[in-house]
Design a protein around this motif. Structure first.
Motif, short mmCIF file in Angstrom:
data_model
loop_
_atom_site.label_atom_id
_atom_site.label_comp_id
_atom_site.label_asym_id
_atom_site.label_seq_id
_atom_site.Cartn_x
_atom_site.Cartn_y
_atom_site.Cartn_z
N GLN A 47 0.85 -1.35 -0.09
CA GLN A 47 -0.18 -0.23 -0.11
C GLN A 47 0.88 1.12 -0.04
O GLN A 47 1.56 1.45 0.90
N LYS A 48 0.83 1.92 -1.07
CA LYS A 48 1.48 3.24 -1.25
C LYS A 48 0.90 4.43 -0.60
O LYS A 48 -0.18 4.45 -0.30
N GLY A 49 1.74 5.17 0.16
CA GLY A 49 1.13 6.53 0.74
C GLY A 49 1.79 7.72 0.04
O GLY A 49 2.87 7.69 -0.09
N ARG A 50 0.82 8.55 -0.01
CA ARG A 50 1.11 9.74 -0.85
C ARG A 50 1.54 10.90 0.29
O ARG A 50 2.85 11.14 0.42
N PHE A 51 0.70 10.97 1.36
CA PHE A 51 1.10 11.79 2.59
C PHE A 51 1.15 10.95 3.77
O PHE A 51 1.23 11.35 5.04
N ALA A 52 0.98 9.71 3.47
CA ALA A 52 1.22 8.89 4.78
C ALA A 52 2.36 7.55 4.47
O ALA A 52 2.80 7.56 3.33
N ALA A 53 2.96 6.99 5.43
CA ALA A 53 4.10 6.02 5.34
C ALA A 53 3.35 5.08 4.69
O ALA A 53 2.34 4.46 4.84
N GLY A 54 4.25 4.38 3.43
CA GLY A 54 3.64 3.34 2.75
C GLY A 54 3.96 1.94 3.60
O GLY A 54 4.87 1.91 4.49
N ASN B 167 -5.20 -6.59 15.52
CA ASN B 167 -4.19 -6.21 16.38
C ASN B 167 -3.05 -5.28 15.81
O ASN B 167 -2.06 -4.96 16.14
N VAL B 168 -3.45 -5.18 14.38
CA VAL B 168 -2.74 -4.48 13.32
C VAL B 168 -3.11 -2.71 13.42
O VAL B 168 -4.15 -2.28 13.31
N ARG B 169 -1.95 -1.86 13.76
CA ARG B 169 -2.25 -0.52 13.72
C ARG B 169 -1.70 0.06 12.46
O ARG B 169 -0.95 -0.21 11.76
N GLY B 170 -2.49 1.06 12.13
CA GLY B 170 -2.10 1.79 10.70
C GLY B 170 -3.22 1.50 9.54
O GLY B 170 -3.01 0.22 9.24
N LYS B 171 -3.62 2.44 9.07
CA LYS B 171 -4.33 2.11 7.80
C LYS B 171 -3.67 1.63 6.74
O LYS B 171 -4.11 0.50 6.01
N GLN B 172 -2.32 2.02 6.42
CA GLN B 172 -1.52 1.66 5.43
C GLN B 172 -1.12 -0.12 5.61
O GLN B 172 -1.16 -0.87 4.52
N SER B 173 -1.11 -0.26 6.98
CA SER B 173 -0.46 -1.61 7.22
C SER B 173 -1.97 -2.74 6.96
O SER B 173 -1.75 -3.69 6.43
N ILE B 174 -2.96 -2.29 7.40
CA ILE B 174 -4.21 -2.91 7.30
C ILE B 174 -4.48 -3.28 5.76
O ILE B 174 -4.76 -4.31 5.23
#
Length: 120
Positions: free
Chosen positions: A47-54, A102-109
């Motif tokens: 999951q690539k992120g533009r303004f968030a960490a990928g 238990n996963v944190r972060g939208k990009q990780s999910i």
């Protein structure tokens, strides 16, 4: 050399350094894949992120679709490395909700969900 030339020279040097560091990050990624393939079937989600960490997630599953290894590379920079995700290991890929519980972060999910799409 005028100021514009100095700025352009600096930008060019930084661009070259970033390219070299990207090469080593890709080399590290390929090495991790090669090592993890020895353990079982590989599922990869990105999951690539533009303004968030990928985020890039690698899941290794056995013949019963149980996750036997899990790693994630998360962040903005070329200095990031893969880190083990022990809280995912042991879960079955068919139970996506328990995996991401238990996963944190939208990009990780999102990356995990994309990896789980590869289950056949």
């Amino acid at each position: 050399m005028n100021n514009i030339g100095k700025v352009l020279g600096f930008i060019f040097i930084m661009w070259m350094i970033q390219g070299i560091l990207s090469y080593f990050q890709i080399k590290h990624f390929r090495e991790r894949i090669r090592q993890l393939k020895k353990k079982g079937k590989i599922l990869i989600g990105q999951q690539k992120g533009r303004f968030a960490a990928g985020s890039i997630v690698i899941l290794v599953v056995d013949d019963k679709n149980n996750i036997i290894d899990a790693e994630e590379m998360n962040g903005f920079t070329v200095f990031n490395k893969f880190k083990k995700k022990n809280h995912i290991i042991g879960k079955n890929v068919e139970d996506a909700e328990s995996i991401i519980a238990n996963v944190r972060g939208k990009q990780s999910i999102k990356a995990i969900r994309k990896a789980l799409e590869g289950v056949s």
